[in-house]
Design an enzyme around this catalytic site. Structure first.
Site, short mmCIF file in Angstrom:
data_model
loop_
_atom_site.label_atom_id
_atom_site.label_comp_id
_atom_site.label_asym_id
_atom_site.label_seq_id
_atom_site.Cartn_x
_atom_site.Cartn_y
_atom_site.Cartn_z
N CYS A 15 4.17 1.00 3.19
CA CYS A 15 3.94 -0.41 3.52
C CYS A 15 4.92 -0.94 4.56
O CYS A 15 4.53 -1.24 5.69
CB CYS A 15 4.03 -1.27 2.25
SG CYS A 15 2.67 -0.98 1.09
N ASP A 21 -13.73 10.08 -4.72
CA ASP A 21 -12.75 10.61 -3.78
C ASP A 21 -13.31 11.86 -3.13
O ASP A 21 -14.11 12.58 -3.75
CB ASP A 21 -11.43 10.92 -4.49
CG ASP A 21 -10.24 10.95 -3.54
OD1 ASP A 21 -9.46 9.98 -3.54
OD2 ASP A 21 -10.10 11.93 -2.78
N ARG A 29 5.69 11.75 1.25
CA ARG A 29 4.91 11.72 2.49
C ARG A 29 5.51 10.82 3.56
O ARG A 29 5.41 11.11 4.75
CB ARG A 29 3.46 11.28 2.19
CG ARG A 29 2.67 12.31 1.42
CD ARG A 29 1.33 11.76 1.01
NE ARG A 29 1.47 10.63 0.10
CZ ARG A 29 0.47 9.83 -0.24
NH1 ARG A 29 -0.74 10.02 0.27
NH2 ARG A 29 0.68 8.84 -1.09
N THR A 31 -4.42 3.88 5.47
CA THR A 31 -4.47 3.33 6.83
C THR A 31 -3.12 3.59 7.48
O THR A 31 -2.26 2.70 7.57
CB THR A 31 -4.80 1.83 6.84
OG1 THR A 31 -3.95 1.14 5.90
CG2 THR A 31 -6.24 1.58 6.47
N VAL A 60 -3.22 3.22 -5.04
CA VAL A 60 -3.87 1.92 -5.10
C VAL A 60 -5.17 2.00 -5.88
O VAL A 60 -5.42 1.24 -6.82
CB VAL A 60 -4.13 1.36 -3.68
CG1 VAL A 60 -4.93 0.06 -3.76
CG2 VAL A 60 -2.83 1.16 -2.94
N THR A 80 -4.63 -1.78 3.85
CA THR A 80 -3.94 -2.62 4.83
C THR A 80 -4.58 -2.47 6.19
O THR A 80 -4.80 -1.35 6.68
CB THR A 80 -2.46 -2.21 4.92
OG1 THR A 80 -1.84 -2.42 3.66
CG2 THR A 80 -1.73 -3.04 5.98
#
Length: 454
Positions: free
Chosen positions: A284, A57, A355, A107, A38, A142
């Site tokens: 997602c 990061d 992942r 998240t 993202v 999210t």
């Protein structure tokens, strides 16, 4: 060339008033926190529009790789990274230059399927310790409705000593990244934006309009914007769960009922919605519904339909393992002596991310019957796949000596597999389980396989 630390000029802060016109907003400095699937496209998009961009990061290795001009996502291309002027850094002090800070951190849900917002709280503290007055902080990760005000803002206030709405401002704009889909990149998808008030929302909208060709939607509030993200994926989860449940039901019936053939027939009606059964992996669809469930239960409502859809989709790996066992039995195989080659271990076709792959559930279901499982994936990292899935992973595809194939993730490379040659290299009467229905059943059976698909 990528710019180096210290190249960014001190710039006047924006006030969140929405008074800056679009052309002037390119004078703003933007810091993107979190350089994953993202955050990195977001940083590149603003860089390409002429903004001064800091990419932050906590991963030293990732930052060094990006500084060297290598794309860590596989979606943008090394040339794009090498040509950017982004300042990649692990130094949070660089956030002091930013007029806008965009947070794009993971998240996930925990082992109990509860939202884990630790990364957001940590990012909020880091931003708060480093930013200066007048900064607008925009969350892209999210979350459940209310989390920007309830989780992010307190973390920033505690670390900064500043007051939200007076010395800094917040907005929410949910990411709509689709890894591996070049037709729906950052610029091509409408951007939803919400602010703590109308003025902040307008200011953020003007900013995003400079990089989003598809347009910007002004949400009525932070909470509306937050809810819109989880609802997008709750809807998809529900619809996929329906066809997955149909697939399980049809397979249990004592007759020849092919799910995809049924859906093809049903789809001739003008208002039929087209979804197909399969694995539901990724960051997602398998995750966002739990944010909705969590928040709903906090206020005393149990969203039973959403919970059931999650249960159905989580059961698909076991169902696919069961299909494979039936196919082996159909071919007269002894399960404990059988070898299965699983093609595709990543969560989605033509991406490298393992992942949140659901293929591990298929592997575990087969191993319960002492079936020897070997994997192959042209996109994933071999060593990482061996570690995550606990199986031997081929570096080059080889069908020799196997009793069956499970085509789990339909990478485009697999469309070129010569089915006849594959069957000839395998043991007698091999089985083929085609999770996504990639091949024509007649072609697979003609090649010599016992064929099943979800």
């Amino acid at each position: 060339m990528n710019s180096t630390i210290g190249d960014i000029d001190d710039r006047p802060k924006h006030t969140g008033s929405g008074e800056n016109d679009v052309d002037d907003s390119r004078d703003a400095t933007i810091c993107v926190v979190g350089l994953g699937y993202v955050g990195l496209p977001l940083a590149v998009g603003f860089d390409q529009e002429g903004y001064s961009v800091v990419g932050f990061d906590v991963d030293d290795g990732k930052v060094e790789t990006l500084r060297g001009g290598t794309d860590t996502t596989g979606d943008l291309g090394d040339d794009t990274i090498a040509e950017s002027e982004i300042t990649y850094t692990t130094d949070p002090g660089e956030m002091a230059h930013a007029d806008y800070v965009m947070i794009a951190v993971p998240t996930p849900v925990d082992e109990n399927r509860q939202p884990n917002l630790d990364f957001i709280e940590a990012a909020g503290r880091t931003v708060g310790e480093s930013m200066t007055a007048g900064t607008t902080v925009i969350l892209e990760s999210t979350v459940f409705p209310g989390a920007t005000r309830e989780v992010l803002v307190p973390a920033i206030e505690a670390a900064s000593g500043m007051t939200c709405g007076e010395e800094f401002f917040v907005g929410y704009s949910p990411e709509r990244a689709t890894p591996g889909d070049p037709e729906h990149g950052l610029r091509d998808v409408v951007k939803v934006v919400g602010g703590q008030n109308d003025e902040v929302c307008e200011d953020i909208a003007e900013l995003y309009e400079t990089v989003i060709d598809a347009g910007v939607h002004h949400a009525e509030s932070l909470e509306v914007a937050e809810a819109s993200k989880v609802v997008e994926n709750v809807q998809r989860d529900l619809n996929i769960a329906l066809v997955n449940e149909l697939a399980m039901a049809f397979d249990s019936m004592d007759m020849e009922l092919d799910t995809r053939s049924v859906l093809e027939a049903s789809g001739t009606k003008w208002n039929f919605h087209h979804y197909y059964p399969g694995l539901v992996g990724g960051h997602c669809i398998p995750v966002d519904p739990y944010f909705f469930i969590h928040r709903s239960k906090q206020d005393g409502f149990v969203p039973r339909l959403t919970e059931t859809a999650r249960d159905v989709n989580e059961a698909m790996p076991e169902h696919i393992a069961d299909l494979t066992i039936k196919a082996l039995n159909q071919s007269g195989k002894t399960l404990r002596d059988s070898r299965i080659l699983v093609l595709g271990l990543t969560y989605k076709a033509d991406v490298a991310d393992i992942r949140t792959s659901k293929v591990d559930g298929i592997i575990e279901g087969l191993q319960e019957f002492d079936i020897d499982v070997v994997g192959y994936d042209p996109n994933g990292d071999d060593e990482a796949m061996r570690k995550q899935f606990g199986v031997t992973v081929q570096e080059e595809i080889d069908f020799q000596g196997f009793d069956g194939i499970v085509l789990a993730t339909p990478h485009s490379e697999f469309e070129d597999v010569n089915l006849t040659s594959a069957a000839e290299a395998m043991n007698d009467d091999p089985a083929f389980v085609d999770v996504a229905g990639t091949f024509d059943p007649d072609d697979v059976e003609t090649a010599g396989f016992a064929y099943r698909r979800v």
